[in-house]
Design an enzyme around this catalytic site. Structure first.
Site, PDB file in Angstrom:
ATOM      1  N   GLU A 169     -46.818  22.704   5.696  1.00  0.00           N
ATOM      2  CA  GLU A 169     -46.835  22.457   7.139  1.00  0.00           C
ATOM      3  C   GLU A 169     -46.942  20.981   7.516  1.00  0.00           C
ATOM      4  O   GLU A 169     -47.977  20.516   8.029  1.00  0.00           O
ATOM      5  CB  GLU A 169     -47.967  23.267   7.789  1.00  0.00           C
ATOM      6  N   GLU A 354     -46.094  32.352   5.100  1.00  0.00           N
ATOM      7  CA  GLU A 354     -47.335  32.758   5.787  1.00  0.00           C
ATOM      8  C   GLU A 354     -46.987  33.517   7.048  1.00  0.00           C
ATOM      9  O   GLU A 354     -46.078  33.117   7.788  1.00  0.00           O
ATOM     10  CB  GLU A 354     -48.180  31.550   6.236  1.00  0.00           C
TER      11      GLU A 354
HETATM   12  O1  IFM Z   1     -55.253  28.897   7.944  1.00  0.00           O
HETATM   13  C1  IFM Z   1     -54.041  28.303   8.262  1.00  0.00           C
HETATM   14  C2  IFM Z   1     -53.349  27.794   7.020  1.00  0.00           C
HETATM   15  O2  IFM Z   1     -54.156  26.886   6.321  1.00  0.00           O
HETATM   16  C3  IFM Z   1     -52.075  27.086   7.391  1.00  0.00           C
HETATM   17  N1  IFM Z   1     -51.244  27.909   8.227  1.00  0.00           N
HETATM   18  C4  IFM Z   1     -51.863  28.525   9.373  1.00  0.00           C
HETATM   19  C5  IFM Z   1     -53.116  29.276   8.952  1.00  0.00           C
HETATM   20  C6  IFM Z   1     -53.768  29.943  10.178  1.00  0.00           C
HETATM   21  O3  IFM Z   1     -54.143  28.968  11.099  1.00  0.00           O
END
Ligand code: IFM
Length: 442
Positions: A169, A354
């Site tokens: 990210e 994710e």
């Molecule tokens: O917990 C985070 C993760 O570290 C990165 N992506 C988003 C998740 C939820 O906020």
């Protein structure tokens, strides 16, 4: 009752996994680890909910075998985890912490023994604390030190890694952390925000070059994407929606896949861009083997003159929200992946690296009935199936997250896990969502 029956409609070779990250679960006080800028940030009163830190987290460093068992027992075939830079190099560079190496050695071996594919990430936000005084990601030298760290990972572990992501990210590492100030290092400066929007891509490029020098060929990057929509139909709003789309999504896509930055944002950022940034775009756009997409929510873009630099802010509409206050919008997942696929590369494999939701889970009669989470997963998996029906090379889906964990500035107040963690005694209790995955993955 929501369920995950949909899993049976996926092809056999589709990867179902769960994801975590080092600082959020390992417990940084174990194993002689160095400190990260998240330790520093969370030690400053008021930065994190309840002044919580990742010192203990889920103590995964001690409990990794139990956690891996939970992944395997649920029937997942892959685990996405990250390496902690300060655990391996407490001073960011130089001498290696043997305990750090030995921890990841044992973790990886345990995963392989449980027939789990190892999807690793090199940087999921735990920058060694020592680099703060040197300017952190604003300093080009940090990208070189990151390359050196990558080389250590490659030498020690790459023969046992099914997949490597450079950065998790980049938008969060740069804009959220240096312009919006919500994450470590908590800066609120346009100059820092813009600089790091570029430098984090240089770091990605440097790491990719090291990865390739080891002849490794399953490497990519994980981008968090937000589906942006205009709040109203005022023409100015449309202009700002495009800007938000560029800053959130296209800045990274364009640089990595076309070797350019999108024009509206570049105009706005130009006076703050590092000198000679254009030269870096060649290596930033080197080919990748796959791309990971993290997706959680949509944003409505609304004109806001108090936002003097951007001119807009992101607001919610009238959809249901999760415990994070994020709107639930599964269709956005299909839209962003389809657009990415059509726009950049028709061939590159895509993973949802994710997807998940926070909910205010409670134990009732020994059970955690997280029906909303089951529905959330199911609704997003429906969109994944639609992508497969269109022959889009979506290869896998990782649920965020295995465990309730340290949710950054929210501390332990937001629960994303399919396994509940009682933070008083660190006991793990599988939620109904975990059981539902087990029922249909097995
Ligand atoms: O917990 C985070 C993760 O570290 C990165 N992506 C988003 C998740 C939820 O906020």
């Amino acid at each position: 009752m929501p369920d995950l029956k949909i899993i049976k409609d996926f092809p056999d070779n589709f990867t179902f996994g769960v994801a975590t990250s080092s600082y959020q679960i390992e417990g940084n006080s174990f194993g002689n680890s160095g400190l990260s800028h998240w330790d520093h940030f969370s030690n400053i009163k008021g930065n994190v909910y309840n002044n919580e830190t990742g010192k203990i987290a889920c103590a995964h460093f001690l409990n990794y075998k139990e956690d891996i068992k939970l992944i395997a027992e649920a029937g997942f075939s892959a685990y996405r985890f990250s390496f902690s830079w300060p655990r391996i190099l407490p001073d960011g560079k130089g001498s290696i912490n043997k305990e750090g190496i030995s921890f990841y050695d044992k973790l990886i071996d345990e995963l392989l023994e449980n027939n789990l594919e190892t999807f690793s990430t090199l940087y999921h936000w735990d920058l060694p604390e020592i680099f703060i005084s040197k300017g952190g990601w604003k300093n080009r030298d940090t990208t070189k030190w990151f390359a050196d760290f990558t080389d250590i990972i490659m030498r020690k572990f790459s023969d046992r890694l099914n997949s490597i992501a450079t950065i998790n990210e980049p938008w969060c590492v740069s804009w959220l952390s240096h312009y919006l100030g919500e994450h470590a290092p908590g800066e609120r400066s346009i100059e820092s925000g813009v600089k790091t929007m570029h430098m984090i891509l240089v770091a990605h490029a440097e790491a990719m070059q090291v990865i390739r020098s080891h002849n490794y060929n399953n490497a990519g990057i994980v981008l968090n994407k937000q589906f942006v929509q205009p709040f109203d139909d005022i023409p100015e709003t449309l202009k700002f929606t495009n800007l938000a789309d560029e800053i959130h999504n296209l800045w990274f896509d364009e640089a990595i896949f076309n070797g350019v930055y999108p024009s509206q944002t570049l105009d706005l950022f130009s006076q703050y861009m590092p000198n000679n940034y254009e030269k870096d775009l060649v290596k930033i756009s080197q080919p990748l083997d796959w791309v990971g997409i993290n997706y959680y929510t949509r944003s409505l873009i609304k004109i806001d003159s108090t936002e003097t630099f951007l001119g807009y802010k992101s607001v919610n509409g009238d959809l249901d929200v999760t415990d994070m206050g994020w709107e639930v919008f599964p269709k956005g997942l299909k839209f962003i992946i389809e657009r990415f696929h059509n726009k950049y590369s028709k061939k590159i494999p895509i993973y949802v690296t994710e997807n998940g939701m926070a909910s205010n889970d409670v134990i009732q009669d020994g059970k955690i009935k997280d029906f909303k989470r089951i529905k959330f997963y199911s609704d997003h998996l429906i969109e994944c199936l639609k992508l497969l029906e269109k022959d889009i090379p979506l290869k896998g889906y990782f649920a965020w997250s295995l465990l309730d964990n340290f949710e950054w500035a929210y501390g332990y107040s937001k629960r994303f896990g399919i396994v509940y963690v009682d933070f008083n005694n660190l006991k793990r209790i599988p939620k109904l969502s975990w059981k539902e995955f087990r029922k249909h993955l097995k």
